[in-house]
Design an enzyme around this catalytic site. Structure first.
Site, PDB file in Angstrom:
ATOM      1  N   HIS A 120      36.800  29.916  43.236  1.00 21.83           N
ATOM      2  CA  HIS A 120      35.772  30.438  42.439  1.00 21.83           C
ATOM      3  C   HIS A 120      35.896  31.949  42.125  1.00 21.83           C
ATOM      4  O   HIS A 120      34.902  32.502  41.516  1.00 21.83           O
ATOM      5  CB  HIS A 120      34.284  30.258  43.051  1.00 21.83           C
ATOM      6  CG  HIS A 120      33.859  28.856  43.076  1.00 21.83           C
ATOM      7  ND1 HIS A 120      33.184  28.252  44.247  1.00 21.83           N
ATOM      8  CD2 HIS A 120      34.211  27.643  42.390  1.00 21.83           C
ATOM      9  CE1 HIS A 120      32.954  26.910  44.125  1.00 21.83           C
ATOM     10  NE2 HIS A 120      33.644  26.427  43.033  1.00 21.83           N
ATOM     11  N   CYS A 152      39.518  48.780  25.771  1.00 19.93           N
ATOM     12  CA  CYS A 152      38.940  48.717  24.405  1.00 19.93           C
ATOM     13  C   CYS A 152      37.327  48.991  24.428  1.00 19.93           C
ATOM     14  O   CYS A 152      36.784  48.643  23.266  1.00 19.93           O
ATOM     15  CB  CYS A 152      39.162  47.261  23.990  1.00 19.93           C
ATOM     16  SG  CYS A 152      38.023  45.849  24.724  1.00 19.93           S
TER      17      CYS A 152
HETATM   18 ZN   LIG Z   1      38.821  45.091  26.591  1.00 18.83          ZN
END
Ligand SMILES: [Zn+2]
Length: 247
Positions: A120, A152
């Site tokens: 998991h 990002c």
């Molecule tokens: Zn990213």
């Protein structure tokens, strides 16, 4: 449980060619990590619906404080217990090929086990939901939530399986391959209620293998497929069993 059951289980392990362990929340309770199910379990205090993948994607800022409290603050202080260490001892003596765990606490690795399939996922990594890059959780600050991707700026998600999310296929394949080779499976601290993980011991059984179950109380496995049921705490029984095997 009788000493005879322990001796018989030890004999099966001594005679085995390839042994695996299948572990669940019960092995980590003695490390101070509450189980998900049952009285006092995490789902008795938090609504599981908050941990649906779809809900998280829509409301990461609402869910992350809970993730931090439940999975990061608590797990940071947890240490492996005698049961985790007993599995390491078994591996070091060439008697354990690998572990399939449903736990996301990485305590098997912390103890020193080297072949661990985290069915998991784990809290140790996070993945950016925008650019899919993985990060080591230790490198990500949780001081401001939700944590953002250093690459990002996207929102990070813990690399464990949420409700409504599939098990990564490479993990499922590795776990299944281990089960197909094993002729003994130690079932430790799990009742096998979570699917598809819960079917792993059946693979061993269907190939003619032997199942040794260690649980606090009887489970779905106990009367259906377990060959030996050792009832009690994993932290007590597993070291005893391993001592018996290696003596
Ligand atoms: Zn990213």
């Amino acid at each position: 449980m009788t000493n005879q059951a322990l001796e018989n289980a030890a004999q099966a392990i001594r005679n085995a060619r390839c042994i695996m362990a299948f572990t669940g929340a019960g092995i980590s309770v003695e490390s101070g990590i509450p189980p998900f199910r049952g009285p006092g379990g995490i789902w008795s205090r938090y609504d599981p619906a908050l941990f649906e993948k779809a809900y998280f994607k829509q409301h990461p800022a609402d869910v992350w404080p809970l993730l931090k409290t439940i999975f990061y603050d608590m797990l940071d202080s947890a240490k492996p217990n005698a049961a985790h260490h007993a599995l390491v001892q078994l591996e070091n003596n060439g008697k354990l090929a690998g572990i399939v765990t449903q736990n996301i606490d990485s305590l098997h690795q912390a103890a020193g086990s080297t072949v661990v399939h985290e069915y998991h996922g784990s809290t140790r990594r996070m993945q950016c939901m925008s650019c899919r890059t993985f990060f080591d959780s230790q490198d990500i600050s949780l001081d401001s939530l939700p944590p953002c991707c250093p690459a990002c700026g996207g929102v990070l998600k813990p690399d464990f399986v949420f409700f409504g999310e599939g098990v990564p296929s490479h993990v499922h394949q590795a776990a299944t391959a281990l089960a197909q080779q094993a002729d003994v499976c130690l079932i430790i601290g799990t009742g096998g209620l979570v699917m598809p993980a819960g079917r792993i011991p059946s693979i061993v059984k269907n190939n003619g293998g032997t199942l040794v179950e260690i649980n606090l109380s009887d489970t779905e496995y106990t009367y259906r497929i377990s060959d030996y049921f050792l009832q009690g705490k994993a932290g007590t029984l597993l070291p005893k069993l391993v001592h018996e095997v290696l003596q």
